[in-house]
Design a protein around this motif. Sequence first.
Motif, PDB file in Angstrom:
ATOM      1  N   LYS A  10       0.811  -1.217   0.000  1.00  0.00           N
ATOM      2  CA  LYS A  10       0.000   0.000   0.000  1.00  0.00           C
ATOM      3  C   LYS A  10       0.850   1.276   0.000  1.00  0.00           C
ATOM      4  N   TYR A  50     -12.618  -2.264  -3.201  1.00  0.00           N
ATOM      5  CA  TYR A  50     -13.104  -2.317  -1.811  1.00  0.00           C
ATOM      6  C   TYR A  50     -14.630  -2.201  -1.706  1.00  0.00           C
ATOM      7  N   HIS A  53     -16.688  -3.127   1.258  1.00  0.00           N
ATOM      8  CA  HIS A  53     -16.626  -2.271   2.448  1.00  0.00           C
ATOM      9  C   HIS A  53     -17.370  -0.936   2.246  1.00  0.00           C
ATOM     10  N   PHE A  58     -15.317   3.679   7.332  1.00  0.00           N
ATOM     11  CA  PHE A  58     -13.956   4.009   6.907  1.00  0.00           C
ATOM     12  C   PHE A  58     -13.744   3.917   5.395  1.00  0.00           C
ATOM     13  N   GLU A  61     -12.167   7.008   3.618  1.00  0.00           N
ATOM     14  CA  GLU A  61     -10.772   7.126   4.069  1.00  0.00           C
ATOM     15  C   GLU A  61      -9.887   6.044   3.408  1.00  0.00           C
ATOM     16  N   LEU A  62     -10.457   4.862   3.287  1.00  0.00           N
ATOM     17  CA  LEU A  62      -9.731   3.737   2.682  1.00  0.00           C
ATOM     18  C   LEU A  62      -9.429   4.026   1.206  1.00  0.00           C
ATOM     19  N   THR A  92      -5.062  -7.370  10.833  1.00  0.00           N
ATOM     20  CA  THR A  92      -5.369  -6.100  10.146  1.00  0.00           C
ATOM     21  C   THR A  92      -4.891  -4.912  10.962  1.00  0.00           C
ATOM     22  N   ARG A 103       2.837  -6.553   9.136  1.00  0.00           N
ATOM     23  CA  ARG A 103       2.132  -5.428   9.779  1.00  0.00           C
ATOM     24  C   ARG A 103       2.747  -5.074  11.129  1.00  0.00           C
ATOM     25  N   VAL A 110      -4.397   0.817  11.651  1.00  0.00           N
ATOM     26  CA  VAL A 110      -5.312  -0.085  10.918  1.00  0.00           C
ATOM     27  C   VAL A 110      -5.606   0.415   9.487  1.00  0.00           C
ATOM     28  N   GLY A 111      -5.591   1.708   9.290  1.00  0.00           N
ATOM     29  CA  GLY A 111      -5.835   2.263   7.951  1.00  0.00           C
ATOM     30  C   GLY A 111      -4.583   2.182   7.086  1.00  0.00           C
ATOM     31  N   ASN A 113      -1.973   0.095   6.895  1.00  0.00           N
ATOM     32  CA  ASN A 113      -1.458  -1.179   7.405  1.00  0.00           C
ATOM     33  C   ASN A 113      -0.574  -1.906   6.398  1.00  0.00           C
ATOM     34  N   HIS A 116      -2.204  -5.552   1.707  1.00  0.00           N
ATOM     35  CA  HIS A 116      -3.499  -6.236   1.602  1.00  0.00           C
ATOM     36  C   HIS A 116      -3.247  -7.643   1.078  1.00  0.00           C
TER      37      HIS A 116
HETATM   38  P1  CMP Z   1      -7.307  -4.647   3.877  1.00  0.00           P
HETATM   39  O1  CMP Z   1      -6.779  -6.003   4.130  1.00  0.00           O
HETATM   40  O2  CMP Z   1      -6.775  -3.919   2.702  1.00  0.00           O
HETATM   41  O3  CMP Z   1      -8.895  -4.734   3.735  1.00  0.00           O
HETATM   42  C1  CMP Z   1      -9.751  -3.674   4.079  1.00  0.00           C
HETATM   43  C2  CMP Z   1      -9.026  -2.523   4.693  1.00  0.00           C
HETATM   44  O4  CMP Z   1      -9.822  -1.602   5.384  1.00  0.00           O
HETATM   45  C3  CMP Z   1      -8.080  -3.044   5.741  1.00  0.00           C
HETATM   46  O5  CMP Z   1      -7.016  -3.757   5.153  1.00  0.00           O
HETATM   47  C4  CMP Z   1      -7.718  -1.780   6.474  1.00  0.00           C
HETATM   48  O6  CMP Z   1      -6.648  -1.080   5.876  1.00  0.00           O
HETATM   49  C5  CMP Z   1      -8.975  -0.966   6.313  1.00  0.00           C
HETATM   50  N1  CMP Z   1      -9.662  -0.876   7.600  1.00  0.00           N
HETATM   51  C6  CMP Z   1     -10.222  -1.878   8.295  1.00  0.00           C
HETATM   52  N2  CMP Z   1     -10.757  -1.412   9.446  1.00  0.00           N
HETATM   53  C7  CMP Z   1     -10.518  -0.067   9.465  1.00  0.00           C
HETATM   54  C8  CMP Z   1     -10.820   0.975  10.375  1.00  0.00           C
HETATM   55  N3  CMP Z   1     -11.482   0.732  11.506  1.00  0.00           N
HETATM   56  N4  CMP Z   1     -10.410   2.210  10.060  1.00  0.00           N
HETATM   57  C9  CMP Z   1      -9.745   2.456   8.908  1.00  0.00           C
HETATM   58  N5  CMP Z   1      -9.436   1.493   8.003  1.00  0.00           N
HETATM   59  C10 CMP Z   1      -9.818   0.250   8.279  1.00  0.00           C
END
Ligand code: CMP
Length: 139
Positions: A10, A50, A53, A58, A61-62, A92, A103, A110-111, A113, A116
């Motif tokens: 990422k 994504y 989601h 989030f 932001e993601l 995660t 990680r 978590v954002g 990270n 993926h």
């Molecule tokens: P990823 O494995 O790429 O799949 C979904 C992504 O959403 C995850 O990794 C995180 O980067 C992101 N994500 C999950 N939970 C949160 C959260 N609470 N706040 C921000 N990003 C999140």
Amino acid sequence: MTERTFSIIKPDATQRNLTGKINAVIEDAGLRIVAQKRIRMSRAQAEKFYEVHAARPFYGELVDSMTSGPVVVQVLEGEGAVAKYREVMGATNPEQAADGTIRKLYARNVGENSVHGSDSQDNAKLEIAQFFTEADIVG
Ligand code: CMP
């Protein structure tokens, strides 16, 4: 069984020049990088990737973070590659990630990270197909 999984290094990681270090962890775990390219994800690509989601708080932001800089998309191959890569990535949320995982070593939060990885073989196939054709993958 030999299988494939899809990986993304990422923007938080490419920005800190961590591509090689992350690839070393992947290869040391016995996974083969059988396709790899550095791209800038479009907003449309990130939104589609994504989509599952989309209802999460989030999501915006993601998508912002995945389009904020270059990413390295990869196909990894090996015995039980989907589960193995999830193990190598760690939880995660880096605060919950085991020692030695990508990680734990490199993620900021978590954002941001760092990586993926696909969560199932079905999703791996769909995710790989979003970025690679069969001709791009050299096993
Ligand atoms: P990823 O494995 O790429 O799949 C979904 C992504 O959403 C995850 O990794 C995180 O980067 C992101 N994500 C999950 N939970 C949160 C959260 N609470 N706040 C921000 N990003 C999140």
